[in-house]
Write an enzyme that holds these catalytic residues in place. Structure first.
Site, PDB file in Angstrom:
ATOM      1  CG  HIS A 216      -4.762  -0.136  -6.608  1.00 14.69           C
ATOM      2  ND1 HIS A 216      -4.891   0.986  -7.399  1.00 14.69           N
ATOM      3  CD2 HIS A 216      -5.425   0.150  -5.453  1.00 14.69           C
ATOM      4  CE1 HIS A 216      -5.593   1.909  -6.744  1.00 14.69           C
ATOM      5  NE2 HIS A 216      -5.927   1.424  -5.571  1.00 14.69           N
TER       6      HIS A 216
ATOM      7  CG  ASP B 226     -26.692  -0.080 -18.864  1.00 17.13           C
ATOM      8  OD1 ASP B 226     -26.802  -1.309 -19.005  1.00 17.13           O
ATOM      9  OD2 ASP B 226     -27.567   0.734 -19.220  1.00 17.13           O
TER      10      ASP B 226
END
Length: 466
Positions: A172, A387
Site C-alpha cells: 500500500h 477490462d
C-alpha cells in the site's frame, strides 16, 4: 429487505497453482532510486492490500486468437511495467524510516492457476468474504514483506466455465485505490492491444513531502497516541466477516433518522454515521471512553493546482471524528452525522502538508487504532471497470474487509448490483463473533424503523471483554 446476504463461503473447490514467477518489464528500464512521499511511507500504509476481480467467459479478444487470460495478462503486465517500472523494483528503508524504491527491474510476482469451479457456483451475488480466498490469492512464502519483496503479487486463476479471476496484492505504500486502478486499467489496455497506456504514470512524489522546516499547522487527532488501557484493540481470534447491502430502500429507511437541517448529507456520510454507531454499540466500550471513526478522503482535487493527471501515489488523508461511546450511542443519529461531515471538510491542501510534516517530525506514526473504525469509499474507484478483453468485471474491488497493518479496523464501501438488479453499496464488516450478533440486531432495527434511542438512556457500564 434484510441487508445481510449469505455469501458462498461454504463453497469448496481445488486450485492448482503453477510455481510462482517474476514478470520483469518487457524492455530495459532505468535503474535508479525513487523516494516515496512523506504520505506514502507512514506506518499505517506499510501492509499488503488484497483486490479481486471476477470475469465471465465472453471474450471479444481476437488479436492472435489468444483466449488464454493467463498468457494475455502476463504479456500485458510485462508491457505495462515498462511505463510503471518502479513496481518492478523493491523497497528499501533509509535514515528516519524513509522509504525509497530501488528500481531493480526484478519484476512483480505472478501465479498461474486453475480452479475446478465455475463462476456460477460462486452464487448470483459475488461479494466478500470470498470462499478459498487464500487459494485465489496465494501468499507465496517470503513475498509479503514490506521491504526487499515484490511490490505486487498477481494471480490469474482460470475457471472451468472459461471465466477467470484476477487477484492482486499491493504494497500500500506504493499507491492508493485511484493509483492502483490506474495501473490495472493500463494492464487492461495493453491486454486489448494498446502500445501505450491512455494515462501515462507520473511519479512526482515530492509534491506530498514535508516542508522545510516542517511545521504541523492543523489538528491531527487521527495520529493521537492513545494508550490501550483496557485492552480494547479487537482480538484477532474468533473474528466474523459479513457483508451488508445498502440499496435504495435501505438508504431511504436510514435517511428517516436524519434531522431536517442535515437532509442533504451524502450516502457516504449517512452510512458512516450508522455503521460507526452500530459498531460501537456492538463492541460495548466503557461509556466514557473515546471512540473514533477515520474517513479516508481523496485529496487529489484539494491541491491548487491539482495533483497531475497520472499521479499514482497515495493522496488521501484520514480525518477523524472523535466522541465518547456514551455520547455516540445516546444521541440521535444527527449527532454522529455532524461529526462525520465536519471531519471530511477538514481536508485541504494545508491539511495534507501538515500531515507530511507530522510524519517527518514524529517518526512516521501509525494512525490511532484503539477504539477506531476506518471507512474507505471505493464506489467510484473503478475496479470493476478494468477490462482485459473479456468485458468489465462481474465483481471488482477489495477482496475482504478488516485488512490493514492492524486487522479488523477497516471497512470498504464497494459498488454492487444485487440479484434484483438494484444498484447499491456492499460493506464488508469484520467483528468478533459476540459483537457481530449485536451489530446485526442494531442495524436491522434501524432498517425496520425502530427508534434506536430509549434503549441507551441507561447505557450500561460494561467492562470490555476484549
Amino acid at each position: 429487505m434484510d441487508p445481510i446476504k449469505q455469501s458462498s463461503s461454504q463453497l469448496v473447490f481445488t486450485v492448482t497453482r503453477q510455481k510462482a514467477e517474476l514478470i520483469a518489464p518487457a524492455k530495459p528500464t532505468p535503474h535508479e532510486t525513487k523516494f516515496l512521499s512523506d504520505i506514502d511511507d507512514q506506518d499505517g500504509l506499510r501492509f499488503q492490500i488484497p483486490v479481486i476481480n471476477f470475469y465471465r467467459n465472453d471474450s471479444d479478444y481476437s488479436t492472435g486468437g489468444n483466449h488464454d487470460p493467463v498468457k494475455v495478462i502476463k504479456k500485458a503486465i510485462a508491457e505495462t511495467l515498462v511505463f510503471y517500472y518502479p513496481f518492478a523494483g523493491r523497497l528499501r528503508e533509509g535514515n528516519g524510516r524513509k522509504l525509497m524504491v530501488d528500481c531493480t527491474g526484478e519484476g512483480v510476482m505472478f501465479v498461474e492457476a486453475d480452479a475446478d469451479v465455475t463462476l456460477e457456483e460462486f452464487g448470483d451475488e459475488l461479494q466478500p468474504p470470498f470462499p478459498c480466498l487464500e487459494e485465489l490469492l496465494y501468499d507465496v512464502p517470503g513475498s509479503a514483506g514490506v521491504l526487499n519483496c515484490p511490490l505486487l503479487l498477481i494471480q490469474v486463476t482460470r475457471l472451468k466455465c472459461g471465466g477467470f479471476i484476477f487477484a492482486l496484492r499491493l504494497n500500500h505504500t506504493m499507491s492508493d485505490a485511484a493509483g492502483l486502478v490506474q495501473f490495472m486499467t493500463a494492464v487492461g489496455e495493453m491486454a486489448r492491444g494498446a502500445s501505450v497506456p491512455s494515462t501515462l504514470p507520473v511519479w512526482c512524489r515530492e509534491l506530498l513531502n514535508s516542508r522545510n522546516p516542517p511545521r504541523v499547522t492543523c489538528t491531527h487527532h487521527e495520529y493521537d497516541e492513545v494508550p490501550d488501557t483496557k485492552g480494547t484493540i479487537i482480538p484477532l481470534d474468533d473474528m466474523v466477516h459479513k457483508s451488508f447491502f445498502f440499496g435504495p430502500s435501505e438508504v431511504s429507511a436510514l435517511r428517516r433518522f436524519i434531522p431536517p437541517h442535515l437532509r442533504k448529507s451524502s450516502t457516504f456520510e449517512l452510512l458512516t454515521s450508522v455503521l460507526w454507531r452500530c459498531r460501537t454499540i456492538s463492541l460495548k466500550p466503557d461509556p466514557e471512553e473515546e471512540v473514533r471513526v477515520l474517513c479516508i478522503v481523496n485529496a487529489r482535487s484539494k491541491f491548487n493546482p491539482p495533483l497531475p493527471n497520472g499521479f499514482y501515489g497515495n493522496a488521501f488523508a484520514f480525518p477523524v471524528a472523535v466522541t465518547t461511546a456514551a455520547k455516540l450511542c445516546k444521541n440521535p443519529l444527527g449527532y454522529a452525522l455532524e461529526l462525520v461531515k465536519k471531519a471530511k471538510s477538514d481536508v485541504t491542501e494545508e491539511y495534507m502538508k501538515s500531515v507530511a510534516d507530522l510524519m517527518v517530525m514524529k517518526g512516521r506514526p501509525h494512525f490511532t487504532v484503539v477504539r477506531t473504525y476506518l471507512v474507505s469509499d471505493v464506489t467510484r474507484a473503478g475496479f470493476g471497470e478494468v477490462d482485459f478483453g473479456w468485458g468489465k468485471a462481474v465483481y471488482g474491488g477489495p477482496a475482504k474487509g478488516g485488512v490493514g497493518a492492524i486487522p479488523g479496523v477497516a471497512s470498504f464501501y464497494i459498488p454492487f448490483r444485487n440479484k434484483n438488479g438494484e444498484n447499491g453499496i456492499v460493506v464488508p464488516v469484520c467483528l468478533p463473533a459476540f459483537a457481530m450478533d449485536i451489530f446485526v440486531r442494531e442495524l436491522n432495527g434501524m432498517l425496520k424503523g425502530e427508534d434506536p434511542l430509549g434503549k441507551y438512556t441507561n447505557y450500561a457500564i460494561i467492562k470490555p471483554a476484549l
